[in-house]
Design a protein around this motif. Structure first.
Motif, PDB file in Angstrom:
ATOM      1  N   THR A  41       0.836  -1.198   0.000  1.00  0.00           N
ATOM      2  CA  THR A  41       0.000   0.000   0.000  1.00  0.00           C
ATOM      3  C   THR A  41       0.871   1.248   0.000  1.00  0.00           C
ATOM      4  N   LYS A  42       1.924   1.252   0.802  1.00  0.00           N
ATOM      5  CA  LYS A  42       2.841   2.387   0.816  1.00  0.00           C
ATOM      6  C   LYS A  42       3.456   2.599  -0.565  1.00  0.00           C
ATOM      7  N   GLU A  43       3.830   1.520  -1.210  1.00  0.00           N
ATOM      8  CA  GLU A  43       4.410   1.621  -2.551  1.00  0.00           C
ATOM      9  C   GLU A  43       3.397   2.206  -3.532  1.00  0.00           C
ATOM     10  N   ILE A  45       0.811   4.185  -2.795  1.00  0.00           N
ATOM     11  CA  ILE A  45       0.634   5.597  -2.451  1.00  0.00           C
ATOM     12  C   ILE A  45       1.804   6.416  -2.982  1.00  0.00           C
ATOM     13  N   ASP A  46       3.020   5.943  -2.716  1.00  0.00           N
ATOM     14  CA  ASP A  46       4.215   6.681  -3.150  1.00  0.00           C
ATOM     15  C   ASP A  46       4.244   6.851  -4.661  1.00  0.00           C
ATOM     16  N   GLY A  47       3.868   5.797  -5.367  1.00  0.00           N
ATOM     17  CA  GLY A  47       3.872   5.866  -6.820  1.00  0.00           C
ATOM     18  C   GLY A  47       2.906   6.905  -7.351  1.00  0.00           C
ATOM     19  N   LEU A  48       1.733   6.972  -6.748  1.00  0.00           N
ATOM     20  CA  LEU A  48       0.749   7.967  -7.180  1.00  0.00           C
ATOM     21  C   LEU A  48       1.193   9.384  -6.838  1.00  0.00           C
ATOM     22  N   LEU A  49       1.770   9.561  -5.667  1.00  0.00           N
ATOM     23  CA  LEU A  49       2.174  10.910  -5.253  1.00  0.00           C
ATOM     24  C   LEU A  49       3.293  11.466  -6.124  1.00  0.00           C
ATOM     25  N   THR A  50       4.125  10.596  -6.701  1.00  0.00           N
ATOM     26  CA  THR A  50       5.197  11.087  -7.574  1.00  0.00           C
ATOM     27  C   THR A  50       4.636  11.718  -8.839  1.00  0.00           C
ATOM     28  N   SER A  51       3.378  11.412  -9.163  1.00  0.00           N
ATOM     29  CA  SER A  51       2.781  11.974 -10.379  1.00  0.00           C
ATOM     30  C   SER A  51       2.058  13.293 -10.132  1.00  0.00           C
ATOM     31  N   VAL A 293      -5.967  -1.965  -2.159  1.00  0.00           N
ATOM     32  CA  VAL A 293      -4.756  -2.259  -2.928  1.00  0.00           C
ATOM     33  C   VAL A 293      -4.577  -3.767  -3.116  1.00  0.00           C
ATOM     34  N   ALA A 294      -4.874  -4.524  -2.074  1.00  0.00           N
ATOM     35  CA  ALA A 294      -4.717  -5.987  -2.159  1.00  0.00           C
ATOM     36  C   ALA A 294      -5.669  -6.612  -3.143  1.00  0.00           C
TER      37      ALA A 294
END
Length: 296
Positions: A41-43, A45-51, A293-294
């Motif tokens: 889930t953290k991954e 979230i992080d991926g979306l925030l980079t955009s 996410v799961a």
């Protein structure tokens, strides 16, 4: 001042421009949720925030009184829904921050709101978070969803339309600047717990207090659904300790004694309640995001 845990806890919908659980509250809910979330889930979230586009990062940082180029956290991203409220593109979504009921309504049901309120916003953006066709749709869904979960746990966001969810109910809170009961719950009940005036210092002071809870509390809080979250807030809004309204049979009439006076000891008790609501929101948000996410 020491704070310990304490837990207390639609038929006609009318829209108004509401405040939301303040910057401090939203950051705490979402960052504590992030701490609890699974690695996947953290991954996600992080991926979306980079955009998040550079201009929106600057906007969100400025809204939170942070440096323009400060790293974007999930907590800060959860204030995006407030930062963009005045923009024409998103102004129509202002009613999604809350749900209103008549003063004689004591319980919210799944059919109480059909559209344009927070009990519908949460499932809408839950679906869009993993099923959105574009990365932008999924990013917006993440930021909206984190924001909605914070708002629904603030009792004035599940209350009454005739006084704009407490925005028109005046208070005189000992030692505090907040002069209406909605603002009191959005901001002052949290910020009063730390002597610092800057958001960063307040955040640092409150984070360890609000990120501690037992496994039993986590398990209990995870069992409730969105409608139950809303009903917890409505129960609080109608509770006599909150002083928002006066019960006359099943009707929660507007408090006749305005401005409503709150002594420091009463504010201490209400702060404990809001602390618990922030904790519940963070636990439930983490659990909800993990499930989404799961199963995406």
């Amino acid at each position: 001042m020491l704070f310990r845990l304490a837990l207390l806890i639609v038929t006609t919908l009318i829209t108004f421009n509401s405040y939301a659980l303040g910057k401090l509250g939203h950051q705490l809910v979402c960052d504590i949720a992030y701490q609890q979330a699974s690695p996947s889930t953290k991954e996600y979230i992080d991926g979306l925030l980079t955009s998040l586009p550079a201009d929106e990062k600057v906007m969100v940082n400025e809204y939170n009184f942070a440096g323009k180029q400060s790293p974007m956290t999930f907590g800060k991203a959860c204030t995006w829904a407030d930062a963009i409220k005045k923009g024409g593109e998103y102004k129509s979504m202002n009613p999604w921050h809350y749900v209103n009921v008549e003063r004689d309504v004591g319980k919210i049901h799944a059919h109480s709101c059909q559209k344009d309120c927070i009990t519908q916003a949460i499932p809408f953006h839950s679906k869009q978070l993993t099923k959105g066709k574009t990365n932008r749709e999924r990013l917006e869904a993440l930021m909206f969803l984190g924001h909605w979960v914070g708002d629904i746990h603030q009792p004035m966001h599940v209350s009454f339309a005739d006084d704009w969810g407490g925005n028109k109910t005046k208070v005189n809170a000992e030692g505090e600047k907040c002069d209406n009961i909605h603002w009191l719950w959005d901001q002052c009940l949290l910020s009063r717990q730390t002597p610092e005036s800057k958001l960063a210092e307040q955040y640092a002071d409150l984070l360890p207090i609000l990120s501690s809870f037992s496994q039993k509390q986590i398990a209990d809080w995870q069992q409730a659904n969105v409608i139950e979250w809303a009903n917890e807030s409505l129960t609080l809004a109608r509770n006599q300790q909150v002083k928002y309204c006066e019960l006359n049979g099943n009707t929660c009439a507007s408090n006749s004694q305005q401005p409503i006076k709150f002594r420091e000891v009463e504010l201490d008790a209400l702060s404990l309640i809001l602390n618990t609501r922030v904790k519940q929101a963070s636990v439930r948000l983490a659990h909800h995001l993990d499930n989404l996410v799961a199963n995406r």
